[in-house]
Design a protein around this motif. Structure first.
Motif, PDB file in Angstrom:
ATOM      1  N   CYS A  63       0.853  -1.192   0.000  1.00  0.00           N
ATOM      2  CA  CYS A  63       0.000   0.000   0.000  1.00  0.00           C
ATOM      3  C   CYS A  63       0.886   1.238   0.000  1.00  0.00           C
ATOM      4  CB  CYS A  63      -1.025  -0.013   1.116  1.00  0.00           C
ATOM      5  SG  CYS A  63      -0.414  -0.257   2.745  1.00  0.00           S
ATOM      6  N   THR A  64       1.986   1.140  -0.778  1.00  0.00           N
ATOM      7  CA  THR A  64       2.928   2.240  -0.930  1.00  0.00           C
ATOM      8  C   THR A  64       3.250   2.402  -2.413  1.00  0.00           C
ATOM      9  OG1 THR A  64       3.870   1.786   1.246  1.00  0.00           O
ATOM     10  CG2 THR A  64       5.217   3.080  -0.276  1.00  0.00           C
ATOM     11  N   ALA A  65       3.195   3.637  -2.890  1.00  0.00           N
ATOM     12  CA  ALA A  65       3.446   3.870  -4.315  1.00  0.00           C
ATOM     13  C   ALA A  65       4.182   5.181  -4.538  1.00  0.00           C
ATOM     14  CB  ALA A  65       2.128   3.882  -5.097  1.00  0.00           C
ATOM     15  N   SER A  66       4.806   5.256  -5.694  1.00  0.00           N
ATOM     16  CA  SER A  66       5.464   6.481  -6.141  1.00  0.00           C
ATOM     17  C   SER A  66       5.062   6.734  -7.583  1.00  0.00           C
ATOM     18  CB  SER A  66       6.985   6.346  -6.030  1.00  0.00           C
ATOM     19  OG  SER A  66       7.441   5.309  -6.878  1.00  0.00           O
ATOM     20  N   GLN A  67       5.387   7.919  -8.047  1.00  0.00           N
ATOM     21  CA  GLN A  67       5.137   8.271  -9.444  1.00  0.00           C
ATOM     22  C   GLN A  67       6.386   9.002  -9.918  1.00  0.00           C
ATOM     23  OE1 GLN A  67       3.964  11.456 -11.429  1.00  0.00           O
ATOM     24  NE2 GLN A  67       4.456   9.895 -12.934  1.00  0.00           N
ATOM     25  N   THR A  86       1.857   6.530   0.935  1.00  0.00           N
ATOM     26  CA  THR A  86       1.712   5.238   1.591  1.00  0.00           C
ATOM     27  C   THR A  86       0.481   5.252   2.477  1.00  0.00           C
ATOM     28  OG1 THR A  86       2.815   3.509   2.866  1.00  0.00           O
ATOM     29  CG2 THR A  86       3.227   5.791   3.539  1.00  0.00           C
ATOM     30  N   ALA A  87      -0.155   4.114   2.574  1.00  0.00           N
ATOM     31  CA  ALA A  87      -1.287   3.936   3.472  1.00  0.00           C
ATOM     32  C   ALA A  87      -0.892   2.971   4.581  1.00  0.00           C
ATOM     33  CB  ALA A  87      -2.493   3.418   2.690  1.00  0.00           C
ATOM     34  N   SER A  88       0.396   2.899   4.853  1.00  0.00           N
ATOM     35  CA  SER A  88       0.922   1.959   5.840  1.00  0.00           C
ATOM     36  C   SER A  88       1.942   2.663   6.721  1.00  0.00           C
ATOM     37  CB  SER A  88       1.587   0.785   5.126  1.00  0.00           C
ATOM     38  OG  SER A  88       2.186  -0.092   6.044  1.00  0.00           O
ATOM     39  N   ASN A  89       2.131   2.131   7.907  1.00  0.00           N
ATOM     40  CA  ASN A  89       3.171   2.678   8.776  1.00  0.00           C
ATOM     41  C   ASN A  89       4.375   1.739   8.847  1.00  0.00           C
ATOM     42  OD1 ASN A  89       2.088   0.653  10.298  1.00  0.00           O
ATOM     43  ND2 ASN A  89       1.424   1.952  11.987  1.00  0.00           N
ATOM     44  N   LYS A  90       4.411   0.741   7.981  1.00  0.00           N
ATOM     45  CA  LYS A  90       5.559  -0.160   7.924  1.00  0.00           C
ATOM     46  C   LYS A  90       6.195  -0.107   6.543  1.00  0.00           C
ATOM     47  CE  LYS A  90       2.502  -4.051   7.044  1.00  0.00           C
ATOM     48  NZ  LYS A  90       2.033  -5.339   7.467  1.00  0.00           N
ATOM     49  N   ARG A 138      -5.354  -1.485  -0.245  1.00  0.00           N
ATOM     50  CA  ARG A 138      -4.207  -2.380  -0.371  1.00  0.00           C
ATOM     51  C   ARG A 138      -4.179  -2.890  -1.804  1.00  0.00           C
ATOM     52  NH1 ARG A 138      -0.696  -3.261   2.428  1.00  0.00           N
ATOM     53  NH2 ARG A 138       0.596  -4.963   2.968  1.00  0.00           N
ATOM     54  N   GLY A 139      -2.973  -3.170  -2.294  1.00  0.00           N
ATOM     55  CA  GLY A 139      -2.811  -3.703  -3.636  1.00  0.00           C
ATOM     56  C   GLY A 139      -2.202  -5.093  -3.622  1.00  0.00           C
TER      57      GLY A 139
END
Length: 170
Positions: A63-67, A86-90, A138-139
Motif C-alpha cells: 500500500c505504498t506507491a510512487s510516481q 503510503t497507506a501503511s506505517n511499515k 491495499r494492492g
C-alpha cells in the motif's frame, strides 16, 4: 470493493477502473463520490525492476506507491508535487506508477537503486484517491514480466497464467 484496471486485466469479481493514471483516478473518484466503498483492494499485474529480487508469478502486496518518471533518473526533470504515498506505517515494496512502461534495463536498475520494486500503471492514482476519501486500501500484484526490452512480450505471454495465479492467491 475489489478493483482492477480493466482491458486485459479484468476479473469477474472486480470492478474495472481504467488503464493508466488518469482513467483510474477519474473513474475511482466517481465511484468514491457516488458509491463510496468501505475499503479498496486493487488487483493487477506488475513488472519487476530487478529480476534478482523478484521471480515471474511472485505475488506482491503493498500500500505504498510512487510516481517517478525516467526523466527524473536522467536528472532531466523535477516535480513540485509529492510523488510518494503510503497507506501503511511499515516498510513495504514501493510500486512505481506511470503512464509509460519502462523498457530500459538501465532505467529499471536506476528505479531499483531508488528503492522502487515493481511497476504498475494505476496504483499511485488508486492510493491518492483512497487517501482523499479516507478509504483503507491495499494492492495485490502478480509479476508478469521484467521491465526491459522484452517486457511487453513477456506480459502478453504471461498475463493469462498471471491472472490465474493471482486468483488462486486471493
Amino acid at each position: 470493493m475489489i478493483i482492477s484496471a480493466g482491458r486485459e486485466e479484468t476479473f469477474s469479481f472486480a470492478t474495472p477502473i481504467g488503464v493508466g493514471l488518469i482513467e483510474s483516478a477519474i473513474n475511482l473518484t466517481h465511484i468514491s463520490l457516488f458509491d463510496r466503498p468501505k475499503s479498496l483492494i486493487f488487483i493487477g499485474t506488475a513488472g519487476a525492476y530487478n529480476p534478482q529480487k523478484y521471480r515471474l508469478f511472485d505475488i506482491i502486496t503493498s500500500c505504498t506507491a510512487s510516481q517517478i518518471e525516467v526523466s527524473f533518473l536522467k536528472r532531466e526533470s523535477y516535480t513540485p508535487i509529492d510523488n510518494f504515498i503510503t497507506a501503511s506505517n511499515k516498510k513495504e515494496i514501493v510500486v512505481n506508477s506511470s503512464n509509460y512502461i519502462t523498457t530500459s534495463e538501465i532505467a529499471s536498475l536506476g528505479f531499483d537503486r531508488l528503492g522502487l520494486g515493481i511497476e504498475n500503471m494505476e496504483f499511485f492514482s488508486v492510493l491518492k484517491v483512497a487517501k482523499e476519501f479516507n478509504i483503507p486500501v491495499r494492492g495485490y500484484f502478480v509479476i508478469t514480466n521484467y521491465c526491459d526490452n522484452n517486457g511487453h512480450q513477456q506480459y502478453l505471454n504471461n498475463i493469462k497464467d498471471g491472472k490465474i495465479t493471482l486468483i488462486k492467491y486471493l
